[in-house]
Motif scaffolding. Sequence first.
Motif, PDB file in Angstrom:
ATOM      1  N   ALA A   8       0.717  -1.189  -0.054  1.00 13.31           N
ATOM      2  CA  ALA A   8       0.053  -0.013   0.088  1.00 13.31           C
ATOM      3  C   ALA A   8       0.899   1.096   0.033  1.00 13.31           C
ATOM      4  N   LEU A   9       1.952   1.205   0.716  1.00 12.16           N
ATOM      5  CA  LEU A   9       2.874   2.434   0.750  1.00 12.16           C
ATOM      6  C   LEU A   9       3.574   2.545  -0.531  1.00 12.16           C
ATOM      7  N   ILE A  10       4.011   1.350  -1.118  1.00 11.26           N
ATOM      8  CA  ILE A  10       4.688   1.709  -2.424  1.00 11.26           C
ATOM      9  C   ILE A  10       3.452   2.011  -3.724  1.00 11.26           C
ATOM     10  N   LEU A  11       2.436   1.571  -3.456  1.00  8.57           N
ATOM     11  CA  LEU A  11       1.269   2.053  -4.464  1.00  8.57           C
ATOM     12  C   LEU A  11       1.085   3.582  -4.206  1.00  8.57           C
ATOM     13  N   LEU A  12       0.990   4.235  -2.978  1.00  9.21           N
ATOM     14  CA  LEU A  12       0.888   5.619  -2.561  1.00  9.21           C
ATOM     15  C   LEU A  12       2.027   6.355  -3.126  1.00  9.21           C
ATOM     16  N   ALA A  13       3.347   5.973  -2.962  1.00 12.40           N
ATOM     17  CA  ALA A  13       4.441   6.512  -3.218  1.00 12.40           C
ATOM     18  C   ALA A  13       4.431   6.566  -5.049  1.00 12.40           C
ATOM     19  N   VAL A  14       3.923   5.605  -5.739  1.00 17.75           N
ATOM     20  CA  VAL A  14       3.753   5.614  -7.250  1.00 17.75           C
ATOM     21  C   VAL A  14       2.941   6.550  -7.717  1.00 17.75           C
ATOM     22  N   VAL A  15       1.593   6.556  -6.924  1.00 19.62           N
ATOM     23  CA  VAL A  15       0.614   7.689  -7.364  1.00 19.62           C
ATOM     24  C   VAL A  15       1.079   9.025  -7.014  1.00 19.62           C
ATOM     25  N   ALA A  16       1.875   9.273  -5.936  1.00 18.36           N
ATOM     26  CA  ALA A  16       2.418  10.547  -5.570  1.00 18.36           C
ATOM     27  C   ALA A  16       3.227  11.089  -6.728  1.00 18.36           C
ATOM     28  N   GLY A  17       4.087  10.259  -7.037  1.00 20.52           N
ATOM     29  CA  GLY A  17       5.096  10.379  -8.178  1.00 20.52           C
ATOM     30  C   GLY A  17       4.629  10.658  -9.627  1.00 20.52           C
ATOM     31  N   VAL A  18       3.802   9.861 -10.019  1.00 20.73           N
ATOM     32  CA  VAL A  18       2.837  10.299 -11.162  1.00 20.73           C
ATOM     33  C   VAL A  18       2.311  11.517 -11.097  1.00 20.73           C
ATOM     34  N   THR A  19       1.449  12.019 -10.136  1.00 24.70           N
ATOM     35  CA  THR A  19       0.963  12.986  -9.928  1.00 24.70           C
ATOM     36  C   THR A  19       1.789  14.332 -10.030  1.00 24.70           C
ATOM     37  N   LEU A  20       2.844  14.275  -9.618  1.00 25.21           N
ATOM     38  CA  LEU A  20       3.979  15.401  -9.406  1.00 25.21           C
ATOM     39  C   LEU A  20       4.429  15.306 -10.974  1.00 25.21           C
ATOM     40  N   ALA A  21       4.592  14.224 -11.477  1.00 17.75           N
ATOM     41  CA  ALA A  21       5.267  14.354 -12.866  1.00 17.75           C
ATOM     42  C   ALA A  21       4.257  15.003 -13.874  1.00 17.75           C
ATOM     43  N   ILE A  22       2.954  14.723 -13.609  1.00 19.84           N
ATOM     44  CA  ILE A  22       2.045  15.372 -14.533  1.00 19.84           C
ATOM     45  C   ILE A  22       1.775  16.887 -14.418  1.00 19.84           C
ATOM     46  N   ARG A  23       1.812  17.317 -13.140  1.00 17.04           N
ATOM     47  CA  ARG A  23       2.024  18.656 -12.726  1.00 17.04           C
ATOM     48  C   ARG A  23       3.170  19.302 -13.260  1.00 17.04           C
ATOM     49  N   ALA A  24       4.365  18.913 -13.359  1.00 18.62           N
ATOM     50  CA  ALA A  24       5.603  19.262 -13.846  1.00 18.62           C
ATOM     51  C   ALA A  24       5.372  19.558 -15.189  1.00 18.62           C
ATOM     52  N   ILE A  25       4.888  18.635 -16.125  1.00 17.21           N
ATOM     53  CA  ILE A  25       4.861  18.622 -17.441  1.00 17.21           C
ATOM     54  C   ILE A  25       3.781  19.651 -17.738  1.00 17.21           C
TER      55      ILE A  25
END
Length: 189
Positions: A8-25
């Motif tokens: 669950a923690l790994i999944l949460l970290a992946v979702v947070a990383g993808v969200t940050l990448a989308i915002r940066a783009i």
Amino acid sequence: MEPLVAPALILLAVVAGVTLAIRAIGRRKAARIAEPARPAPTPAELARTAAAKLSEEEHRRLYALIAQGQAMAAIKLYYEVSGEGLRASRDAVGALAAHPQPYRTPAADPAAPDDDDDEPQRFPYRYRAIASKGDVTREVSSNMLNDEIYGRIRTLARSGDTEAAANALTRHSDITLKQAREFIELLDD
């Protein structure tokens, strides 16, 4: 319950990383859209800018190479002299060939009109231009010609404006219009 905490923690970290990448783009795209695009310089402007980067000797050597049809050597010379990239050097030499620029001392006004075609200047040396095709060879020798002017005449001839090339050759030498036309016919490939 503990075996599910790590995934669950790994999944949460992946979702947070993808969200940050989308915002940066999204921010980069918005910045690119908000930034006004600079129009590309016209070939004549590029030629003026490129000529301003050359010393008198470099200018003379570059136009001598262009007049001799040695485009690669001209690009190499400009590349070495200007410190610009290879593509920029290629574009600059192409612009200089298409829009010949007289040498201007650094204090000269770049917006001043180019008047050297109206009143030919006399140089302290005689310039020899030779053209041949098959068994026919013609030579023009004049102290009103130089590499730059002859390069312009060749450019006019190659672009199909043979009458303007013949008139320019007549204006910068002591030959008749008929002789100039015969000479230009040998340049036209």
